[in-house]
Design an enzyme around this catalytic site. Structure first.
Site, mmCIF file in Angstrom:
data_model
loop_
_atom_site.group_PDB
_atom_site.id
_atom_site.type_symbol
_atom_site.label_atom_id
_atom_site.label_comp_id
_atom_site.label_asym_id
_atom_site.label_seq_id
_atom_site.Cartn_x
_atom_site.Cartn_y
_atom_site.Cartn_z
ATOM 1 N N SER B 373 0.838 -1.209 0.000
ATOM 2 C CA SER B 373 0.000 0.000 0.000
ATOM 3 C C SER B 373 0.868 1.253 0.000
ATOM 4 O O SER B 373 0.543 2.244 -0.666
ATOM 5 C CB SER B 373 -0.919 0.015 1.228
ATOM 6 O OG SER B 373 -1.719 -1.139 1.246
ATOM 7 N N ILE B 376 2.137 1.838 -3.488
ATOM 8 C CA ILE B 376 1.066 2.370 -4.341
ATOM 9 C C ILE B 376 0.827 3.849 -4.005
ATOM 10 O O ILE B 376 0.694 4.691 -4.899
ATOM 11 C CB ILE B 376 -0.226 1.536 -4.176
ATOM 12 C CG1 ILE B 376 0.020 0.098 -4.686
ATOM 13 C CG2 ILE B 376 -1.399 2.177 -4.920
ATOM 14 C CD1 ILE B 376 -1.097 -0.883 -4.387
ATOM 15 N N ARG B 377 0.829 4.177 -2.714
ATOM 16 C CA ARG B 377 0.638 5.577 -2.301
ATOM 17 C C ARG B 377 1.739 6.480 -2.880
ATOM 18 O O ARG B 377 1.462 7.558 -3.398
ATOM 19 C CB ARG B 377 0.642 5.678 -0.767
ATOM 20 C CG ARG B 377 0.593 7.124 -0.255
ATOM 21 C CD ARG B 377 0.360 7.217 1.236
ATOM 22 N NE ARG B 377 1.486 6.679 1.994
ATOM 23 C CZ ARG B 377 1.476 6.507 3.310
ATOM 24 N NH1 ARG B 377 0.398 6.789 4.023
ATOM 25 N NH2 ARG B 377 2.527 6.022 3.921
ATOM 26 N N GLU B 378 2.976 5.974 -2.793
ATOM 27 C CA GLU B 378 4.099 6.779 -3.291
ATOM 28 C C GLU B 378 3.947 7.064 -4.789
ATOM 29 O O GLU B 378 4.225 8.158 -5.257
ATOM 30 C CB GLU B 378 5.419 6.045 -3.009
ATOM 31 C CG GLU B 378 6.676 6.854 -3.312
ATOM 32 C CD GLU B 378 6.820 8.113 -2.454
ATOM 33 O OE1 GLU B 378 6.185 8.184 -1.378
ATOM 34 O OE2 GLU B 378 7.543 9.033 -2.883
ATOM 35 N N GLN B 381 -0.303 8.792 -5.239
ATOM 36 C CA GLN B 381 -0.637 10.056 -4.579
ATOM 37 C C GLN B 381 0.545 11.028 -4.568
ATOM 38 O O GLN B 381 0.384 12.210 -4.828
ATOM 39 C CB GLN B 381 -1.095 9.803 -3.137
ATOM 40 C CG GLN B 381 -1.406 11.095 -2.374
ATOM 41 C CD GLN B 381 -1.896 10.826 -0.975
ATOM 42 O OE1 GLN B 381 -3.044 10.454 -0.754
ATOM 43 N NE2 GLN B 381 -1.002 10.985 -0.003
#
Lengths: 231, 571
Positions: B373, B376-378, B381
């Site tokens: 997660s 994916i955030r890096e 977002q």
């Protein structure tokens, strides 16, 4: 360059699958090309990541008489390639009891005596898609150097391409497995910590702590978990 | 080789490396690990399971009304290949004590133990070749508490914490308690474990482990275990029969509600065969090849969730079918190996995930769902990802650090497969980092079992990835390798014991009629026929031309055409 621009530029080349011409993406692996051509692979695909040896492939390049070898999931296509998948390579696996063998040349003589037919032509090594020194481990097996058989055959994926090319019809991957099993079973120093742990579990040394933890609430268990030190 | 436009980012990675190396040599973590709240936040924000369209209620079967992963719900609401009235159950083609569906690690362990402990004969029915399974592909290692500073109870706590305290404790106890004995059993069979000079096991960290607990065979751990088990199984042809390219498509029950074997399907001749068995073990592994949410997968070609479907139609309850594991580090570049597993052992050995500016953004050894997660955030977002020429995103996994930490030659010896994977494309992982992104890796849920591998159905046993409950909603690295060994052996023990005493009644496929009726009553409309058996990777235009021909195609041809994959991933 955006993804879309790049896709628009995708280059195609011609490969021959079972003798028939297909246009496939120039960057494809052999497996990708076969599937792109619309074939459903049943025999000839497995892990698709180079570990299982299911996708042994032979191919020729234009203007070259040589039969080349590779794993379909790992080898990239080239223009004009003629491809054929090897569905399986027949081999006789010997039946043996590992507990009744000694980790030396006697085991090799008893289980896979065909290795002594090796004429040291090195064809097996040339066929290996993993780049292993296959002939060297067969020679090591003949000398009873089990450690060398283990080490040199460690990365074998058992695709069978060496067996297929061997003029003496030796079953190299099976010799490799025997060597590894003999090494693992007999030639390692035992781990005292491991033996102690197995015994401690058998003696029920952890039962009380298991029982205590299994009785804890989720919150209490969580607290204990986040308080763990790390090595 | 990496394209020219990535050079600037690679330069930044090289620039920050000395500082990060210094950091890695200190005892403190290289980046602060997350606390419970931070973990929850990143999961809810970025884990693919949490997207609104990721789950939906299932309308039929034992879990009716429960919210499951969407693709799984589709899979379970599907038709059987068989019409019960057309199958001759009076004259089984084969009879055996124990029918084992699946020729991977769990299946082989079970056959050996049922033979050794109870003298039971087994038949192993497998879809592809013996050993073709996720087992053979596991690279990094197996967790087991074998070092002096570790204990099975500590392993228990790590696994439960990693699974967010939702694991079935009695299963975790069985897993961790049997761990050391499994290491010993495999060594006695001839598995070549990595060891220190003095004979003690070489152990490394994995994500979410509080002790170095990962035992390994270089980066061929699964291959070594699988080939050893397979070789041993083949040493007993009088006791263990192997049926290759013969997947099971339905279970057979008897008139007293016990499982009594299965119907096999020959991939070669498209014929069905009946097997009558005193006990039956499902060891079919997971469903990575369903490409949940369109993700690439690390999984074996045959991982299509067949066992789930068969067990579900027979009335077995599933658990945690809303939870999917995405491995934090799948290859993102080059395209040809996209989705391929980059073993967690790389991070265990000191490899660090970095954004496009060469900066650490997460502790490298968080539990898998957290780590995935955060990556994916890096990318999504924070804009910290690197885009590949085909439009994929990825962050760097800095492998050159490893030799600097452990000495030159360490990578070459410990990661020969990984090195070979990349050098083909001109990327030397000793000198350059790998570009990675999460990849679909593991089926956290599955058939509910107890610590004896028993289901709700007498005579039906399940082991390995096809089960649910053991890992909660997130599995730690190395626990699946231990899982199929521990529970494969337990399944052999208890299914073998059961087979000794059971007297079967009349064979029946009435459960299929009942299920078909339930589909009709619930208003489910679907053209999906399962088990899927194999995914199809033919291009769209080829598939379209096939559909034109469709309508009266053979069952094999229509089922091998994987409808799910078409719709979800757009491939």
């Amino acid at each position: 360059m955006s993804a879309a621009e790049n896709l628009a530029e995708e280059r195609h080349i011609t490969v021959y699958i079972m003798g028939k011409a297909y246009e496939v993406p120039a960057e494809a692996t052999i497996m990708g090309a076969i599937e792109y051509a619309g074939h459903q692979i049943i025999r000839g695909a497995g892990c698709r990541e180079g570990y299982c040896g299911a996708c042994a492939t032979i191919y020729r390049l234009p203007g070259d008489y040589k039969i080349r070898t590779g794993l379909a999931c790992m080898t990239l296509v080239e223009d004009g390639m003629t491809l054929a998948q090897i569905p399986s390579v027949p081999a006789e696996k010997a039946i043996y009891d590992i507990e009744k063998l000694k980790p030396d040349v006697s085991a090799m003589m008893q289980v896979y005596p065909t290795i002594f037919r090796c004429v040291a032509c090195n064809t097996c090594t040339k066929a290996c898609p993993q780049g292993l020194q296959v002939m060297d481990y067969i020679q090591a097996a003949k000398r009873g150097d089990i450690a060398a058989v283990m080490d040199l055959s460690f990365d074998c994926v058992e695709c069978g391409l060496c067996m297929l090319r061997c003029p003496a019809e030796i079953t190299q991957p099976l010799v490799g497995i025997l060597g590894k099993r003999l090494y693992g079973r007999y030639l390692r120093k035992e781990s005292p910590d491991l033996v102690a742990k197995v015994k401690a579990v058998e003696d029920g040394a952890f039962e009380a702590e298991y029982a205590e933890m299994m009785a804890l609430s989720r919150e209490a268990l969580s607290q204990r978990y986040y308080a763990l030190d790390s090595e | 080789m990496y394209p020219e436009y990535m050079a600037e980012s690679l330069r930044k990675v090289a620039q920050t490396r000395p500082g990060r190396l210094e950091l890695a040599r200190k005892p403190a973590p290289v980046y602060p690990p997350m606390n419970a709240e931070e973990r929850q936040a990143v999961l809810e924000g970025f884990h693919p399971d949490y997207e609104p369209s990721a789950r939906r209620p299932v309308r039929v079967g034992p879990n009716r009304g429960e919210t499951l992963t969407t693709e799984v719900a589709d899979l379970l609401e599907s038709h059987s290949w068989l019409r019960s009235e057309q199958v001759d159950l009076e004259h089984p083609d084969f009879e055996t004590d124990l029918l084992i569906i699946g020729g991977g690690g769990a299946g082989c362990n079970a056959a050996l133990v049922a033979m050794q402990e109870h003298g039971m004969r087994s038949m192993i029915a497998t879809k592809l070749r013996m050993g073709d399974s996720n087992t053979i592909m596991s690279q990094g290692g197996m967790q087991a508490a074998v070092s002096a500073t570790d204990s099975p109870t500590r392993h228990f706590l790590d696994a439960i914490g990693g699974g967010h305290f939702e694991n079935k404790p009695e299963l975790v106890k069985a897993l961790t308690e049997d761990g050391p004995a499994v290491v010993k059993w495999l060594e006695d069979l001839g598995v070549v474990w990595d060891k220190e000079e003095d004979g003690s096991m070489q152990v490394l960290h994995g994500g979410g482990t509080s002790r170095k607990r990962m035992v390994s065979c270089r980066d061929y751990t699964g291959a070594m275990i699988m080939r050893t088990l397979m070789d041993e199984v083949r040493n007993h042809p009088d006791m263990i029969t192997i049926k290759e390219f013969m997947p099971a498509v339905e279970l057979i029950m008897d008139d007293e509600g016990r499982c009594a074997g299965a119907i096999l399907y020959s991939m070669d001749s498209e014929e069905f065969f009946t097997v009558k068995a005193k006990s039956t073990l499902i060891a079919t592994g997971g469903y990575g090849r369903l490409h949940i949410r369109g993700y690439d997968t690390t999984n074996h070609y045959g991982a299509t969730g067949d066992g789930l479907v068969m067990a579900y139609r027979a009335g077995a309850k599933l658990m945690y079918m809303d939870s999917v594991q995405y491995h934090p580090t799948g290859a993102s570049f080059p395209e040809q190996i996209a989705g391929f597993l980059i073993t967690e052992k790389i991070r265990g050995a000191g490899g660090q995930p970095l954004n496009k500016d060469g900066e650490l953004f997460v502790f490298p050894r968080e539990p898998r769902d957290i780590e995935a997660s955060a990556i994916i955030r890096e990318c999504v977002q924070n804009g910290g990802g690197v885009e590949t020429p085909s439009g994929r995103l990825g962050v760097w996994l800095d492998s050159p650090l490893i030799d600097m930490l452990h000495g030159e030659g360490y990578v070459a010896h410990q990661f020969p497969a990984m090195y070979r994977q990349y050098i083909r494309y001109g990327i030397d992982i000793n000198k350059l980092p790998m570009l990675i992104y999460p990849s679909l890796h593991y089926q956290n849920g599955g058939v509910e079992i107890n610590e004896r591998c028993e289901t709700d159905i007498p005579g039906l046993y399940v082991a390995g990835e096809a089960t649910g409950g053991l890992h909660g909603r997130n599995r730690l690295m190395g626990n699946s390798v231990l899982d199929y060994n521990v529970f494969g052996r337990r399944a052999g023990r208890y299914a073998g014991e059961y087979a000794k005493s059971v007297k079967l009644g009349r064979l029946s496929l009435a459960h299929l009629d009942k299920f078909e009726q339930e589909l009709a009553d619930s208003g489910v409309q679907t053209d999906l026929v399962t088990p899927i058996l194999l995914p199809s990777y033919a291009p769209k235009d080829v598939k379209k031309r096939r559909l034109v021909r469709g309508g009266n195609v053979l069952p094999g041809a229509s089922v091998l055409h994987n409808r799910l994959h078409d719709e979800r991933s757009g491939n």
